[in-house]
Design a protein around this motif. Structure first.
Motif, short mmCIF file in Angstrom:
data_model
loop_
_atom_site.label_atom_id
_atom_site.label_comp_id
_atom_site.label_asym_id
_atom_site.label_seq_id
_atom_site.Cartn_x
_atom_site.Cartn_y
_atom_site.Cartn_z
N CYS A 111 4.07 2.67 3.37
CA CYS A 111 4.08 1.65 2.33
C CYS A 111 3.53 2.23 1.03
O CYS A 111 2.53 2.94 1.02
N ASN A 169 2.32 0.37 -1.39
CA ASN A 169 1.20 -0.45 -1.85
C ASN A 169 -0.10 -0.14 -1.12
O ASN A 169 -1.14 0.08 -1.74
N CYS A 170 -0.04 -0.15 0.22
CA CYS A 170 -1.29 -0.02 0.99
C CYS A 170 -1.39 1.27 1.79
O CYS A 170 -2.36 1.48 2.51
N ASP A 171 -0.41 2.14 1.74
CA ASP A 171 -0.40 3.43 2.41
C ASP A 171 -0.42 3.30 3.94
O ASP A 171 -0.89 4.18 4.65
N PHE A 172 0.08 2.18 4.46
CA PHE A 172 0.17 1.99 5.90
C PHE A 172 1.45 2.63 6.40
O PHE A 172 2.50 2.55 5.78
N CYS A 192 6.78 -3.52 5.16
CA CYS A 192 5.43 -3.19 5.61
C CYS A 192 4.83 -4.37 6.37
O CYS A 192 4.73 -5.48 5.82
N VAL A 235 1.74 -4.88 7.17
CA VAL A 235 0.42 -5.25 6.65
C VAL A 235 0.57 -6.08 5.38
O VAL A 235 -0.08 -7.12 5.23
N CYS A 236 1.41 -5.66 4.47
CA CYS A 236 1.58 -6.37 3.20
C CYS A 236 2.30 -7.71 3.38
O CYS A 236 2.08 -8.63 2.60
#
Length: 71
Positions: free
Chosen positions: A7, A9-12, A22, A24-25
């Protein structure tokens, strides 16, 4: 080609079989915040710490008193 995506945005990192977005997002439910627990993490941690210190001091005095009377 890798079967994983990252991702922006959150590097997941997740597998493509889990979806293209993603997880998580796009999660609907927020992560619950823990409000209590054991080993000094609860609401009354300071009160328990004071209680155990007092109990320890009382037991220490009792043990010393018991050894002095038995000897």
């Amino acid at each position: 080609m890798s079967d994983f995506k990252v991702c922006k945005n959150c590097d997941f990192e997740w597998h493509l079989l889990d979806g293209s977005d993603c997880p998580v997002c796009t999660a609907d439910d927020p992560v619950p915040i823990k409000t209590g627990g054991v080993f000094g993490t609860g609401k009354h941690a300071l009160a328990w710490a004071i209680f155990f210190k007092a109990l320890g001091l009382i037991l220490l005095v009792y043990i010393i008193w018991a050894f002095m009377l038995s000897g």
